[in-house]
Design a protein around this motif. Sequence first.
Motif, PDB file in Angstrom:
ATOM      1  N   UNK A 105       0.823  -1.213   0.000  1.00 49.98           N
ATOM      2  CA  UNK A 105       0.000   0.000   0.000  1.00 49.98           C
ATOM      3  C   UNK A 105       0.856   1.262   0.000  1.00 49.98           C
ATOM      4  N   UNK A 106       2.033   1.201   0.637  1.00 47.73           N
ATOM      5  CA  UNK A 106       2.906   2.371   0.668  1.00 47.73           C
ATOM      6  C   UNK A 106       3.786   2.449  -0.576  1.00 47.73           C
ATOM      7  N   UNK A 107       3.640   1.509  -1.464  1.00 49.93           N
ATOM      8  CA  UNK A 107       4.348   1.454  -2.749  1.00 49.93           C
ATOM      9  C   UNK A 107       5.859   1.351  -2.601  1.00 49.93           C
ATOM     10  N   UNK A 108       6.323   0.863  -1.461  1.00 52.77           N
ATOM     11  CA  UNK A 108       7.768   0.742  -1.275  1.00 52.77           C
ATOM     12  C   UNK A 108       8.349  -0.350  -2.164  1.00 52.77           C
ATOM     13  N   UNK A 109       7.578  -1.424  -2.385  1.00 51.19           N
ATOM     14  CA  UNK A 109       8.079  -2.520  -3.212  1.00 51.19           C
ATOM     15  C   UNK A 109       8.174  -2.080  -4.667  1.00 51.19           C
ATOM     16  N   UNK A 110       7.145  -1.389  -5.167  1.00 46.03           N
ATOM     17  CA  UNK A 110       7.173  -0.908  -6.557  1.00 46.03           C
ATOM     18  C   UNK A 110       8.298   0.097  -6.764  1.00 46.03           C
TER      19      UNK A 110
END
Length: 122
Positions: A105-110
Amino acid sequence: MNNGLKTYFLSLLIGTPIIVGTMLLRPFWHSEWGPSTFVLICWMALSLYLGWGGKGKPYSLRFGLIAGSAITLYAVMTFLITKYTGINMYIGMIPFFLLVYVSTKSKIVKDRIREVNPDEGD
């Protein structure tokens, strides 16, 4: 030298002292401080490994700490829940999936994938 052979010798160079150390320090690992030390070593190793982007790629301390903490928390929760309550070990997966959900959800992986492999964004 062949790349696979280099990897084999590096694994042998790192793995042999670890195996010998665990055999010689067996009383320590069974003592009160053993499991805590093991968890700390695993957390540090996972954080460093997961934060490393590869040869010539940027290192991400933030991603390494988040991903390493998620996996270590899963291992600790699974151990504690199974040992002290007798509940099924799959209950320990709840914190792991919660942290995976928060990280997506925090888009850290993307952001990390885009940072390491600019060609594979979105």
